[in-house]
Design an enzyme around this catalytic site. Structure first.
Site, PDB file in Angstrom:
ATOM      1  N   GLY A 240      59.112  36.183 -81.407  1.00 54.72           N
ATOM      2  CA  GLY A 240      57.958  35.774 -82.197  1.00 54.72           C
ATOM      3  C   GLY A 240      56.592  36.154 -81.683  1.00 54.72           C
ATOM      4  N   PRO A 276      62.899  38.860 -77.997  1.00 56.47           N
ATOM      5  CA  PRO A 276      61.673  39.537 -78.437  1.00 56.47           C
ATOM      6  C   PRO A 276      61.990  40.803 -79.219  1.00 56.47           C
ATOM      7  CG  PRO A 276      62.126  40.130 -76.166  1.00 56.47           C
ATOM      8  CD  PRO A 276      63.197  39.130 -76.572  1.00 56.47           C
ATOM      9  N   GLY A 277      61.188  41.090 -80.217  1.00 59.15           N
ATOM     10  CA  GLY A 277      61.329  42.328 -80.968  1.00 59.15           C
ATOM     11  C   GLY A 277      60.010  43.076 -80.974  1.00 59.15           C
ATOM     12  N   ARG A 278      59.065  42.530 -81.747  1.00 59.51           N
ATOM     13  CA  ARG A 278      57.785  43.216 -81.958  1.00 59.51           C
ATOM     14  C   ARG A 278      57.036  43.496 -80.653  1.00 59.51           C
ATOM     15  NH1 ARG A 278      54.925  42.442 -86.902  1.00 59.51           N
ATOM     16  NH2 ARG A 278      56.172  40.552 -87.137  1.00 59.51           N
ATOM     17  N   CYS A 343      54.694  55.645-106.655  1.00 60.31           N
ATOM     18  CA  CYS A 343      54.075  55.322-107.939  1.00 60.31           C
ATOM     19  C   CYS A 343      53.908  53.841-108.183  1.00 60.31           C
ATOM     20  CB  CYS A 343      54.871  55.982-109.047  1.00 60.31           C
ATOM     21  SG  CYS A 343      54.735  57.764-108.877  1.00 60.31           S
TER      22      CYS A 343
HETATM   23  N1  LLP Z   1      65.041  36.183 -83.419  1.00 59.93           N
HETATM   24  C1  LLP Z   1      65.228  35.867 -84.708  1.00 59.93           C
HETATM   25  C2  LLP Z   1      66.268  34.892 -85.048  1.00 59.93           C
HETATM   26  C3  LLP Z   1      64.446  36.448 -85.710  1.00 59.93           C
HETATM   27  O1  LLP Z   1      64.625  36.115 -86.983  1.00 59.93           O
HETATM   28  C4  LLP Z   1      63.445  37.401 -85.347  1.00 59.93           C
HETATM   29  C5  LLP Z   1      62.614  38.039 -86.365  1.00 59.93           C
HETATM   30  C6  LLP Z   1      63.308  37.724 -83.974  1.00 59.93           C
HETATM   31  C7  LLP Z   1      64.114  37.076 -83.041  1.00 59.93           C
HETATM   32  C8  LLP Z   1      62.302  38.725 -83.486  1.00 59.93           C
HETATM   33  O2  LLP Z   1      61.010  38.310 -83.759  1.00 59.93           O
HETATM   34  P1  LLP Z   1      59.761  39.115 -83.154  1.00 59.93           P
HETATM   35  O3  LLP Z   1      59.795  38.954 -81.653  1.00 59.93           O
HETATM   36  O4  LLP Z   1      59.900  40.524 -83.541  1.00 59.93           O
HETATM   37  O5  LLP Z   1      58.604  38.470 -83.772  1.00 59.93           O
HETATM   38  N2  LLP Z   1      59.506  42.345 -90.988  1.00 59.93           N
HETATM   39  C9  LLP Z   1      58.520  41.425 -90.482  1.00 59.93           C
HETATM   40  C10 LLP Z   1      59.021  40.624 -89.303  1.00 59.93           C
HETATM   41  C11 LLP Z   1      60.269  39.842 -89.593  1.00 59.93           C
HETATM   42  C12 LLP Z   1      60.809  39.095 -88.408  1.00 59.93           C
HETATM   43  C13 LLP Z   1      62.104  38.478 -88.706  1.00 59.93           C
HETATM   44  N3  LLP Z   1      62.736  37.809 -87.618  1.00 59.93           N
HETATM   45  C14 LLP Z   1      57.249  42.178 -90.149  1.00 59.93           C
HETATM   46  O6  LLP Z   1      57.201  43.395 -90.318  1.00 59.93           O
HETATM   47  O7  LLP Z   1      56.239  41.581 -89.759  1.00 59.93           O
END
Ligand code: LLP
Length: 410
Positions: A240, A276-278, A343
């Site tokens: 997050g 973590p992802g983003r 489009c």
């Molecule tokens: N864990 C779970 C259970 C999640 O649902 C998510 C993201 C993460 C971890 C990773 O979250 P992060 O660290 O990346 O914030 N497509 C959207 C973001 C969707 C996130 C969904 N879940 C965007 O482009 O902003």
């Protein structure tokens, strides 16, 4: 530290001038920096490693490119997956099954079975019935499934409504008040080893306050469950953390986050998992594009680029901002709307933005597209999926080919 910088007036990815990549693979193209990936991945683990045998599960949804996952596996990451497809990617990238966490609110029986057969380490249960089904499937295979129960702490993460997941009206997790009774019932099932709790309240969080509040609620739950006689050894704290998309954005540092986690969890005596992802992949990528036209508009001209919402859906979906700069800026600026060729009016990357002055044929990039960029691409308007390139020092490798709509489907 920036790995996307101008040298002699030309934007480089590490030591590679971007025009070289455009010549090799065309545009649009997603370009990733291995240096940024390593820097953020290692920075994150370094900040949190000291905490109670922390585990790191990269959220594959952010960037499922196999080369990216392989690099992260080398940095000590497992995977947080949400589908059978992501399971395949994580395994193909060499991630150990025991380091894979299966999240997701709608896992099919097929996906549960494949994950059990792969021997993955942890299922994050989203509802009681999922626990029962998983227990039955595991039992019929003579195994026990490691699991935790995802709770919904009813906390507003303060992010965009479409990526907020921890409010009670959201579809995720079980209501935290109901968690103890559900836990009692699931813990008694053969076929399931229920180890603890998971949560994830949303993405692109710019403030640690809501996360801390949610973690505290989970902490109370851990002690309540122990008081009921359960052995709680794991808490999955989700992902997050946000990244700066705009020049002046400030985001919590890894050190700030680690200090908060440390403070809140110090009495828990559980293994902590982070998803973590983003924050790992976001700043590691740019989307390179070429200007097709500068089209006169009523208020401002439209810079029509060859990338579109099918390459980068975030602006169309969440009104997200991605900084746009020229690859070879001429020192002048212009105020313009930036749009793609698709489009619909939603295929707009920005309105009335002050940007580098660009003209037909110029190369430019959208920044911070390494997470939820190529990952969310589509072939809308029968456009190809754009190639992906991984730069490492002075070399680059094509890690994802341009895929034509004719190769995808009839
Ligand atoms: N864990 C779970 C259970 C999640 O649902 C998510 C993201 C993460 C971890 C990773 O979250 P992060 O660290 O990346 O914030 N497509 C959207 C973001 C969707 C996130 C969904 N879940 C965007 O482009 O902003």
């Amino acid at each position: 530290m920036s790995f996307f910088d101008y040298h002699d007036g030309i934007l480089h990815a590490e030591q590679v001038p971007l025009p070289e990549i455009a010549d090799a693979v065309g545009t649009p193209a997603h370009v990733y920096s291995a240096g940024v990936l390593r820097h953020t991945a290692e920075g994150f683990t370094a900040a949190l490693r000291h905490l109670q045998s922390a585990r790191f599960a990269f959220a594959v949804k952010a960037n499922p490119n196999t080369a990216v996952l392989r690099l992260l596996a080398k940095c000590g990451y497992g995977a947080d997956i949400v589908s059978g497809g992501e399971l395949r990617r994580a395994l193909d990238a060499g991630m150990a099954p025991t380091e894979i966490v299966f999240s997701g609110v709608g896992k099919t029986d097929r996906e549960l079975i494949d994950a059990l057969d792969a021997g993955i380490g942890q299922f994050n249960l989203e509802l009681e019935e999922e626990g029962r089904v998983l227990a039955r499937l595991a039992q019929s295979r003579g195994v026990r499934a490691g699991a935790v129960l995802r709770v919904n702490p009813d906390i507003d993460g303060g992010t965009h409504a479409k990526i907020s997941t921890g409010k009670r009206e959201n579809k995720f997790g079980v209501a935290i008040a109901e968690a103890p009774d559900i836990f009692d019932r699931l813990a008694s099932l053969d076929g399931l080893d229920l180890h603890g709790i998971a949560l994830h309240i949303g993405s692109q969080l710019g403030d640690l306050g809501p996360l801390e509040a949610a973690y505290r609620r989970v902490g109370e739950l851990v002690f309540e469950l122990r008081a009921r006689g359960h052995t709680i050894t794991r808490v999955d704290l989700g992902g997050g953390l946000g990244i700066p998309y705009r020049a002046g954005d400030t985001m919590p540092s890894f050190a700030d986050y680690a200090a908060m986690v440390s403070r809140v969890t110090e009495q828990w005596n559980t293994r902590l998992t982070f998803e973590p992802g983003r924050v790992i992949a976001g700043l590691a990528g740019v989307l390179m594009t070429r200007v097709i036209w500068v089209k006169p508009g009523v208020m401002y001209p439209f810079v029509i680029v060859d990338a579109a919402m099918n390459d980068l859906a975030r602006p169309a979906l969440y009104d997200a901002y991605h900084r746009f700069t020229a690859v070879a800026p001429n020192g002048e600026t212009m105020v313009a709307n930036i749009a793609g060729p698709v489009c619909e009016t939603g295929d707009t990357f920005g309105m009335a933005q002050t940007i580098d002055r660009v003209g037909r044929g110029d190369l430019a990039v959208f920044h911070a597209t390494g997470a939820y960029g190529a990952a969310m691409a589509s072939s809308y308007n029968c456009r190809p999926l754009s190639p992906q390139v991984l730069v490492d020092g002075d070399t680059f490798t094509v890690v994802g080919d341009r895929i034509l709509p004719t190769e995808l489907a009839a």
